[in-house]
Scaffold this motif. Structure first.
Motif, PDB file in Angstrom:
ATOM      1  N   MET A 295       0.844  -1.166   0.000  1.00 32.81           N
ATOM      2  CA  MET A 295       0.000   0.000   0.000  1.00 32.81           C
ATOM      3  C   MET A 295       0.902   1.246   0.000  1.00 32.81           C
ATOM      4  O   MET A 295       1.860   1.317   0.760  1.00 32.81           O
ATOM      5  CB  MET A 295      -0.901  -0.033   1.236  1.00 32.81           C
ATOM      6  N   LYS A 296       0.573   2.203  -0.847  1.00 35.42           N
ATOM      7  CA  LYS A 296       1.353   3.441  -0.959  1.00 35.42           C
ATOM      8  C   LYS A 296       0.763   4.512  -0.047  1.00 35.42           C
ATOM      9  O   LYS A 296      -0.443   4.563   0.160  1.00 35.42           O
ATOM     10  CB  LYS A 296       1.327   3.952  -2.394  1.00 35.42           C
ATOM     11  N   HIS A 297       1.648   5.357   0.473  1.00 39.03           N
ATOM     12  CA  HIS A 297       1.241   6.491   1.308  1.00 39.03           C
ATOM     13  C   HIS A 297       1.835   7.771   0.735  1.00 39.03           C
ATOM     14  O   HIS A 297       2.960   7.770   0.248  1.00 39.03           O
ATOM     15  CB  HIS A 297       1.774   6.350   2.743  1.00 39.03           C
ATOM     16  N   THR A 298       1.086   8.850   0.860  1.00 39.40           N
ATOM     17  CA  THR A 298       1.655  10.148   0.478  1.00 39.40           C
ATOM     18  C   THR A 298       2.329  10.797   1.673  1.00 39.40           C
ATOM     19  O   THR A 298       3.318  11.483   1.513  1.00 39.40           O
ATOM     20  CB  THR A 298       0.556  11.106  -0.033  1.00 39.40           C
TER      21      THR A 298
ATOM     22  N   GLY B  26       6.622   3.110  10.797  1.00 44.59           N
ATOM     23  CA  GLY B  26       6.516   1.736  10.324  1.00 44.59           C
ATOM     24  C   GLY B  26       6.489   1.626   8.813  1.00 44.59           C
ATOM     25  O   GLY B  26       6.644   0.535   8.278  1.00 44.59           O
ATOM     26  N   ASP B  27       6.289   2.742   8.123  1.00 40.83           N
ATOM     27  CA  ASP B  27       6.333   2.724   6.661  1.00 40.83           C
ATOM     28  C   ASP B  27       7.765   2.514   6.183  1.00 40.83           C
ATOM     29  O   ASP B  27       8.727   2.804   6.900  1.00 40.83           O
ATOM     30  CB  ASP B  27       5.832   4.046   6.070  1.00 40.83           C
TER      31      ASP B  27
ATOM     32  N   LEU C  99       6.991  -6.120  -4.047  1.00 38.95           N
ATOM     33  CA  LEU C  99       6.048  -6.739  -3.120  1.00 38.95           C
ATOM     34  C   LEU C  99       4.945  -5.780  -2.694  1.00 38.95           C
ATOM     35  O   LEU C  99       3.783  -6.175  -2.573  1.00 38.95           O
ATOM     36  CB  LEU C  99       6.789  -7.241  -1.875  1.00 38.95           C
ATOM     37  N   LEU C 100       5.296  -4.530  -2.442  1.00 39.12           N
ATOM     38  CA  LEU C 100       4.383  -3.617  -1.759  1.00 39.12           C
ATOM     39  C   LEU C 100       3.695  -2.578  -2.646  1.00 39.12           C
ATOM     40  O   LEU C 100       2.937  -1.733  -2.149  1.00 39.12           O
ATOM     41  CB  LEU C 100       5.117  -2.913  -0.615  1.00 39.12           C
TER      42      LEU C 100
ATOM     43  N   VAL D 182       5.703   3.031   1.428  1.00 37.35           N
ATOM     44  CA  VAL D 182       4.871   1.842   1.281  1.00 37.35           C
ATOM     45  C   VAL D 182       4.825   1.055   2.590  1.00 37.35           C
ATOM     46  O   VAL D 182       5.691   1.219   3.458  1.00 37.35           O
ATOM     47  CB  VAL D 182       5.404   0.921   0.154  1.00 37.35           C
ATOM     48  N   CYS D 183       3.829   0.205   2.686  1.00 34.89           N
ATOM     49  CA  CYS D 183       3.722  -0.743   3.807  1.00 34.89           C
ATOM     50  C   CYS D 183       2.732  -1.817   3.398  1.00 34.89           C
ATOM     51  O   CYS D 183       1.973  -1.635   2.447  1.00 34.89           O
ATOM     52  CB  CYS D 183       3.279  -0.047   5.088  1.00 34.89           C
TER      53      CYS D 183
END
Length: 166
Positions: free
Chosen positions: A1-4, A9-10, A164-165, A74-75
């Motif tokens: 999962m992507k984060h802006t 933990g990311d 993977l992420l 990502v995470c």
């Protein structure tokens, strides 16, 4: 999962310029992990900090060092707050762990299935790590197994995390 916006933990994935970055990109391509612009991984910690492996050893620094840089955060999906806390807590154990350029050679040796005694033990050792191994180990210590494909412990590059992420 992507984060802006990075959260503790990311995993931050970014570029390394120059010859070092080009060598890492080539090594990842040899490892059949693509040829994209992610040659470095780091772990986002609370309070605007990060953990990253560097040639002088793993260190905690400021996340602001990457302000303006092209970073992909990502995470895994469904990562809980408790898991994020445990991942960040695990990071403290690895401050000062030496960086090992030889790990890239060891990963390539495994990729080409060259029979080298002790190779699995060397790649899996936490006494020396490249950036992506460091991030993966913090996740493992927190009980979060990123890779479920049977790969050897420590057999991870920045592009493996990207593939993977994302």
């Amino acid at each position: 999962m992507k984060h802006t916006h990075p959260q503790p933990g990311d995993i931050g994935l970014t570029q390394i310029s120059g010859v070092t970055g080009q060598l890492i990109r080539f090594g990842q391509w040899l490892n059949k992990e693509g040829f994209a612009d992610y040659e470095h991984a780091f772990l986002v910690l609370p309070d605007g900090r990060l953990l990253e492996a560097e040639p002088g050893g793993a260190r905690i620094g400021s996340l602001s060092a990457y302000d303006g840089a092209p970073v992909l955060y990502v995470c895994p999906e469904q990562l809980t707050a408790a898991q994020r806390t445990a991942i960040c807590a695990a990071s403290e154990r690895y401050v000062g762990v030496p960086y090992s350029f030889l790990d890239y050679a060891a990963i390539a040796t495994h990729r080409f299935r060259l029979p080298v005694p002790g190779l699995r033990r060397y790649i899996g050792s936490t006494g020396h790590m490249i950036c992506s191994q460091l991030v993966d180990q913090c996740y493992l210590d927190a009980g979060v197994h990123l890779f479920t494909d049977g790969r050897w412990p420590g057999y991870v590059t920045p592009m493996a995390l990207y593939n993977l992420l994302t």
